[in-house]
Design an enzyme around this catalytic site. Structure first.
Site, mmCIF file in Angstrom:
data_model
loop_
_atom_site.group_PDB
_atom_site.id
_atom_site.type_symbol
_atom_site.label_atom_id
_atom_site.label_comp_id
_atom_site.label_asym_id
_atom_site.label_seq_id
_atom_site.Cartn_x
_atom_site.Cartn_y
_atom_site.Cartn_z
ATOM 1 C CE1 TYR A 72 -4.022 2.084 0.551
ATOM 2 C CE2 TYR A 72 -2.441 3.452 1.741
ATOM 3 C CZ TYR A 72 -3.675 3.303 1.125
ATOM 4 O OH TYR A 72 -4.546 4.344 1.073
ATOM 5 C CG PHE A 124 -7.209 16.631 -23.913
ATOM 6 C CD1 PHE A 124 -6.865 16.144 -25.163
ATOM 7 C CD2 PHE A 124 -7.928 15.809 -23.055
ATOM 8 C CE1 PHE A 124 -7.233 14.867 -25.538
ATOM 9 C CE2 PHE A 124 -8.292 14.530 -23.436
ATOM 10 C CZ PHE A 124 -7.939 14.059 -24.671
ATOM 11 C CG ASP A 125 -11.950 16.028 -24.810
ATOM 12 O OD1 ASP A 125 -11.038 15.564 -24.113
ATOM 13 O OD2 ASP A 125 -12.525 15.371 -25.704
ATOM 14 C CB ALA A 218 -1.021 13.074 -23.490
ATOM 15 C CE LYS A 259 -4.268 10.257 -24.833
ATOM 16 N NZ LYS A 259 -4.887 10.978 -23.723
ATOM 17 C CG HIS A 453 -17.347 14.191 -27.990
ATOM 18 N ND1 HIS A 453 -17.233 15.163 -27.027
ATOM 19 C CD2 HIS A 453 -16.121 13.614 -28.076
ATOM 20 C CE1 HIS A 453 -15.993 15.179 -26.561
ATOM 21 N NE2 HIS A 453 -15.306 14.242 -27.165
HETATM 22 C C1 PLP Z 1 -5.725 11.799 -23.113
HETATM 23 C C2 PLP Z 1 -5.403 13.157 -22.677
HETATM 24 C C3 PLP Z 1 -5.862 13.647 -21.448
HETATM 25 C C4 PLP Z 1 -6.752 12.836 -20.536
HETATM 26 O O1 PLP Z 1 -6.118 11.676 -20.150
HETATM 27 P P1 PLP Z 1 -6.858 10.306 -19.792
HETATM 28 O O2 PLP Z 1 -5.714 9.388 -19.493
HETATM 29 O O3 PLP Z 1 -7.646 9.897 -20.983
HETATM 30 O O4 PLP Z 1 -7.704 10.557 -18.608
HETATM 31 C C5 PLP Z 1 -5.500 14.935 -21.094
HETATM 32 N N1 PLP Z 1 -4.755 15.704 -21.903
HETATM 33 C C6 PLP Z 1 -4.302 15.261 -23.096
HETATM 34 C C7 PLP Z 1 -3.460 16.137 -23.945
HETATM 35 C C8 PLP Z 1 -4.614 13.970 -23.521
HETATM 36 O O5 PLP Z 1 -4.196 13.545 -24.702
#
Ligand code: PLP
Length: 461
Positions: A72, A124-125, A218, A259, A453
């Site tokens: 842990y 980013f969204d 990412a 990524k 979306h």
């Molecule tokens: C994918 C991504 C996120 C969010 O990450 P998750 O691992 O999907 O939660 C945030 N910022 C960027 C630039 C991303 O490509």
């Protein structure tokens, strides 16, 4: 290495794919409300809905997973990951999170403020969603070339427009800007890179006005490769040194490890600000888990500790970027309008130029997503009127985004160029018959517009 142009790996284990008929796929689409997110993955032949968390791991990563320390607190695996991150990022304080959006949320809590601007090249969204919930004002200030899908001349279309940044600060007042965030590469306009010069100049503006500068990283390794290939002075610089220089300009970096971390789950919050780190640790304990695992299992920490290095390997990046370019080139040969130059993690098709007879409010890019699945079982994602459309806060009217695209996200080390040929052939067929397609209508949308979306429902017109 003149003849060694193939993949820098070979295949040891395979995952079988199911082929379906067009009639079956039409049924699956109907059941899914014409939303590709709701089509069952087992009914997808080539899945390009995202490059996130879909990488194939290496033998070294799977071996490392066996050594996962599931204690842990203060597990061995955390210190392995911490050492990898400190080495590559050149930053001292490392907080893992369960995925990128958790790091986003911690960052938004510490840096975004209600009623104040969060400046980005293109946010980013998930950050945008967090900002929207908090009442922060997310401003996208990418260079104009970044919004012109047809202009191939600019090598760094993800760049921040620094003149727009200083203008916004002057107009709104520095006290109304809480943070500047650079997303590398810039996903929303085609996986377009940001130059080192632009990262440096933006950080200098942030410093001048005493505004924290953050990198949403990412796809930092892909960005570093583009800098090495395209920016004068970096041709002979190793990727790891380019990465360290990029991060040297920011106070904090947030990463979705799904990524360029070459793993299926994980995120990072990395900082050089000790007080911010202490605050981030508290938020982590409340929401994610104890500070040394932050929502990840020990084996996942180990896989990421190894994956981060594989993600910055020169041979890997050369393969990766050129595979994506291969698909872009096949589409261009067929006259299909794509965002140029081809970006790092996918090929982006311009929905408006592809279907000129479908107006933007009838979702041309979503229509293309549906057509491509229907014809070939290939699944992509819309980044247009549905994903990036918004509502005018005063009139409640729909506001259309500047970009109207379909992203073909390419998973890392997963598909062969034969799979990419399937996409090119099917898109070529749809393009030849483009005049026979009609638009779509949105029949269900969630309350948070910037995230609608994922769960939207459509009908065909
Ligand atoms: C994918 C991504 C996120 C969010 O990450 P998750 O691992 O999907 O939660 C945030 N910022 C960027 C630039 C991303 O490509």
């Amino acid at each position: 290495m003149r003849f060694m142009t193939a993949e820098p790996f070979r295949i040891k284990m395979v995952e079988n794919l199911k082929k379906t008929t067009k009639a079956q796929r039409q049924e699956f689409l109907k059941e899914a409300g014409y939303n590709a997110f709701k089509v069952k993955a087992e009914n997808v032949y080539v899945d390009c809905i995202t490059d996130s968390g879909t990488s194939a791991m290496s033998t070294e990563q799977w071996a490392a997973m066996m050594k996962g320390d599931e204690s842990y607190a203060s597990c061995k695996s955390f210190f392995h990951l911490e050492a990898s991150v400190q080495d590559i990022f050149g930053m001292p304080f490392v907080q893992p999170t369960h995925q990128g959006r958790a790091a986003d949320l911690i960052m938004a809590n510490l840096y975004a403020k209600k009623g104040k601007y969060a400046i980005g090249n293109m946010h980013f969204d998930t950050f945008r969603g967090n900002a929207e919930i908090m009442g922060a004002l997310a401003a996208d200030l990418v260079i104009d070339e970044g919004l012109d899908t047809a202009s191939a001349a600019h090598p760094f279309k993800g760049n921040m427009d620094t003149a727009k940044v200083t203008r916004l600060i002057a107009e709104k007042g520095v006290e109304n800007v809480s943070v500047i965030i650079m997303t590398i590469t810039c996903n929303n306009n085609g996986g377009q890179p940001v130059s080192m010069q632009n990262i440096r100049e933006t950080s200098e503006i942030a410093k001048e006005f005493n505004i924290p500068f953050i990198i949403d990283c990412a796809r930092y390794a892909e960005n570093a490769y583009f800098i090495q290939q395209r920016e004068p002075g970096y041709a002979d610089t190793p990727i790891i040194e380019i990465a360290r220089e990029m991060f040297s300009y920011c106070e904090t970096a947030v990463m979705s490890s799904k990524k360029d971390g070459l793993v299926n789950m994980g995120g990072l919050f990395v900082t050089r600000n000790e007080a911010i780190f202490a605050a981030a640790q508290q938020l982590t304990i409340a929401r994610e888990g104890f500070i040394t695992y932050g929502g990840m299992s020990g084996r996942d920490l180990e896989a990421l500790a190894v994956g981060l290095y594989e993600g910055i390997d020169q041979d890997y990046l050369e393969y990766r970027i050129n595979q994506v370019k291969y698909l872009g080139d096949r589409l261009k040969e067929k006259g299909i309008p794509i965002v140029e130059p081809t970006g790092g993690h996918g090929v982006y098709v311009d929905g408006r130029r592809f279907f000129p007879n479908i107006p933007q409010h009838e979702f041309p890019s979503q229509r293309l997503v549906v057509a491509l699945y229907e014809e070939a079982g290939v699944r992509c994602v819309e980044l247009g009127a549905c994903a990036f459309g918004s509502k005018d806060p005063v009139t409640g009217k729909d506001v259309m985004p500047a970009l109207e695209i379909m992203r073909i996200g390419i998973s890392r080390r997963v598909y062969t160029n034969n799979h990419l040929d399937v996409i090119a052939e099917a898109l070529g067929y749809i393009y030849e018959n483009r005049d026979s397609y009609k638009g779509m209508k949105l029949v269900y949308e969630a309350e948070i517009t910037s995230l609608r979306h994922f769960t939207a429902g459509f009908e065909m017109l």
